[in-house]
Write a protein that holds these residues in place. Structure first.
Motif, mmCIF file in Angstrom:
data_model
loop_
_atom_site.group_PDB
_atom_site.id
_atom_site.type_symbol
_atom_site.label_atom_id
_atom_site.label_comp_id
_atom_site.label_asym_id
_atom_site.label_seq_id
_atom_site.Cartn_x
_atom_site.Cartn_y
_atom_site.Cartn_z
ATOM 1 N N GLU A 61 1.372 -1.458 7.140
ATOM 2 C CA GLU A 61 1.500 -2.402 6.024
ATOM 3 C C GLU A 61 1.798 -3.780 6.610
ATOM 4 O O GLU A 61 2.245 -3.892 7.764
ATOM 5 C CB GLU A 61 2.599 -1.956 5.038
ATOM 6 N N PRO B 30 -1.691 -2.062 2.563
ATOM 7 C CA PRO B 30 -0.859 -2.792 1.595
ATOM 8 C C PRO B 30 -0.368 -4.119 2.162
ATOM 9 O O PRO B 30 -0.038 -4.239 3.348
ATOM 10 C CB PRO B 30 0.313 -1.838 1.339
ATOM 11 N N SER C 295 5.825 0.524 1.233
ATOM 12 C CA SER C 295 5.705 1.082 -0.119
ATOM 13 C C SER C 295 4.869 2.355 -0.157
ATOM 14 O O SER C 295 4.847 3.042 -1.179
ATOM 15 C CB SER C 295 5.085 0.040 -1.066
ATOM 16 N N HIS C 296 4.163 2.644 0.955
ATOM 17 C CA HIS C 296 3.293 3.832 0.969
ATOM 18 C C HIS C 296 3.695 4.788 2.088
ATOM 19 O O HIS C 296 2.850 5.535 2.606
ATOM 20 C CB HIS C 296 1.827 3.407 1.149
ATOM 21 N N TYR D 22 2.191 -6.321 -3.115
ATOM 22 C CA TYR D 22 3.558 -6.309 -3.647
ATOM 23 C C TYR D 22 4.218 -7.654 -3.406
ATOM 24 O O TYR D 22 3.862 -8.388 -2.482
ATOM 25 C CB TYR D 22 4.367 -5.206 -2.948
ATOM 26 N N THR E 292 5.571 -2.371 -8.225
ATOM 27 C CA THR E 292 5.098 -1.038 -8.620
ATOM 28 C C THR E 292 3.740 -0.742 -7.975
ATOM 29 O O THR E 292 2.910 -1.634 -7.829
ATOM 30 C CB THR E 292 5.007 -0.973 -10.164
ATOM 31 N N THR E 293 3.548 0.513 -7.590
ATOM 32 C CA THR E 293 2.245 0.949 -7.062
ATOM 33 C C THR E 293 1.370 1.416 -8.229
ATOM 34 O O THR E 293 1.775 2.303 -8.992
ATOM 35 C CB THR E 293 2.425 2.116 -6.070
ATOM 36 N N GLU F 139 11.855 1.034 1.312
ATOM 37 C CA GLU F 139 11.228 -0.091 0.603
ATOM 38 C C GLU F 139 11.719 -1.439 1.140
ATOM 39 O O GLU F 139 11.083 -2.472 0.919
ATOM 40 C CB GLU F 139 11.518 -0.006 -0.903
ATOM 41 N N ILE G 186 -4.504 8.151 -3.091
ATOM 42 C CA ILE G 186 -3.767 6.921 -2.792
ATOM 43 C C ILE G 186 -3.466 6.894 -1.300
ATOM 44 O O ILE G 186 -2.929 7.869 -0.749
ATOM 45 C CB ILE G 186 -2.449 6.851 -3.613
ATOM 46 N N TYR H 26 -3.566 -2.698 -2.873
ATOM 47 C CA TYR H 26 -2.116 -2.597 -3.079
ATOM 48 C C TYR H 26 -1.461 -3.881 -2.594
ATOM 49 O O TYR H 26 -1.520 -4.197 -1.395
ATOM 50 C CB TYR H 26 -1.549 -1.406 -2.306
#
Ligand code: SF4
Length: 341
Positions: free
Chosen positions: A219, A251, A71-72, A290, A301-302, A66, A336, A288
């Motif tokens: 991302e 994301p 995040s994915h 963040y 949070t996802t 992270e 997702i 998505y």
């Protein structure tokens, strides 16, 4: 663990007057005898270009994935992380300048062979290795050799980069890469030219290439700097470009700036700016988004883009809970986007 003579570089050709043309990044440095390129770690030694960074990391850490930020991609896992000295950009706001602006002889670099990097990942049981801290583009030969061995041995590879790389060289550098977080540092050429000494269009081209011509999970991170790239108009244009060119499932991370290096006259990014940017991205249709470098559990949070259930709850870089079933929402079974195993 000992690395010996300098590695001959991979992307260069002879130029006029004894100079060598480095073709690894769009800066295309012409490097005279005994000189180094802009990034410090590619040098003309006796008429050949060498990578003085090859095999010489400045240090290792096991970070949460992270923190890259991703995040994915294998959420909640650790990632063996390292960089070398040097960088091919000249960001005045660099948040990691003690490494990126250092020459190798200033950094007490280690000597570590590619297999030894993979062995460290095994020793610390990290499912992936991140090439990070400075821009890994400039040590592309080392990235290729490590990531090839890592893939053979079941360990994934992550690039954390500005995406400022030549079109041909990137095909080589990314051939064994599994995920990338690319900085989209702003959405104006003025910012790129004045504050990073690079160009926006080259980065946008890399983003499109990664998304549509590779299998690399992608991302994007934008560090928001008060008064430089945080206007509502610019953030809106950036989000529109992402939607139109990359789609809703890439994301986006908006992270907070702190005064550093040659930019100490700007304040920290207010939390409200990050919230506003995130709200804009979601309103534009990005699934998505963040916020980072702040404590904001909800912004980290996802959520399921269909039923809005909280799927992966985080606080800062820590995963608090993960309700995903494989790669689907347990409530509405929406898939997702990402790499979750
Ligand atoms: S990789 Fe380094 S030496 Fe090569 S063109 Fe870019 S900045 Fe110059």
């Amino acid at each position: 663990m000992i690395q010996t003579a300098y590695k001959t570089a991979r992307w260069w050709r002879e130029d006029t007057k004894g100079k060598l043309l480095c073709t690894l990044c769009p800066r295309y440095c012409r490097i005279g005898p005994g000189q180094s390129g802009f990034c410090f770690i590619r040098q003309n030694v006796d008429g050949r270009l060498v990578s003085t960074g090859y095999g010489h990391p400045t240090g290792f850490a096991v970070d949460p994935i992270e923190k890259k930020p991703l995040s994915h991609f294998l959420p909640g896992s650790g990632v063996l992380s390292f960089g070398t000295a040097g960088c091919n950009l000249g960001c005045r706001f660099c948040q990691n300048w003690s490494i990126s602006k250092a020459r190798l002889d200033e950094r007490n670099a280690l000597s570590v062979a590619p297999q030894d990097v993979v062995n460290l990942a095994k020793k610390y049981r990290t499912p992936s290795i991140a090439y990070t801290y400075n821009d890994p583009t400039i040590f592309g030969e080392y990235v290729i050799d490590i990531s090839r061995l890592a893939r053979e041995q079941g360990i994934r590879s992550v690039m954390v980069t500005s995406g400022y790389i030549d079109k041909e060289a990137r095909k080589d550098v990314y051939q064994y890469i599994d995920a990338a977080n690319v900085d989209l540092k702003a959405f104006t050429e003025r910012f790129y030219h004045k504050l990073t000494f690079s160009h926006l269009d080259d980065v946008l081209d890399t983003l499109r290439w990664l998304k549509f011509e590779t299998a690399v999970w992608l991302e994007i991170t934008t560090l928001l700097i008060p008064g430089e790239n945080d206007s509502q108009e610019e953030i809106g244009q950036l989000c529109d470009w992402v939607m139109e060119n990359l789609g809703e499932d890439v994301p986006l991370h908006f992270t907070a700036f702190h005064p550093d290096f040659k930019m100490t006259d700007k304040p920290r990014t207010p939390a409200a700016t990050l919230d506003r940017a995130r709200a804009t991205a979601l309103q534009k249709g990005i699934h998505y988004c963040y916020v980072g470098n702040v404590s904001d559990s909800s912004g980290q949070t996802t959520y399921c883009p269909s039923c809005h259930m909280a799927l992966i709850e985080r606080d800062w870089h820590q995963v608090i809970s993960n309700r995903l079933e494989g790669n689907t929402c347990p409530s509405c079974h929406t898939e997702i986007a990402g790499v979750f195993s």
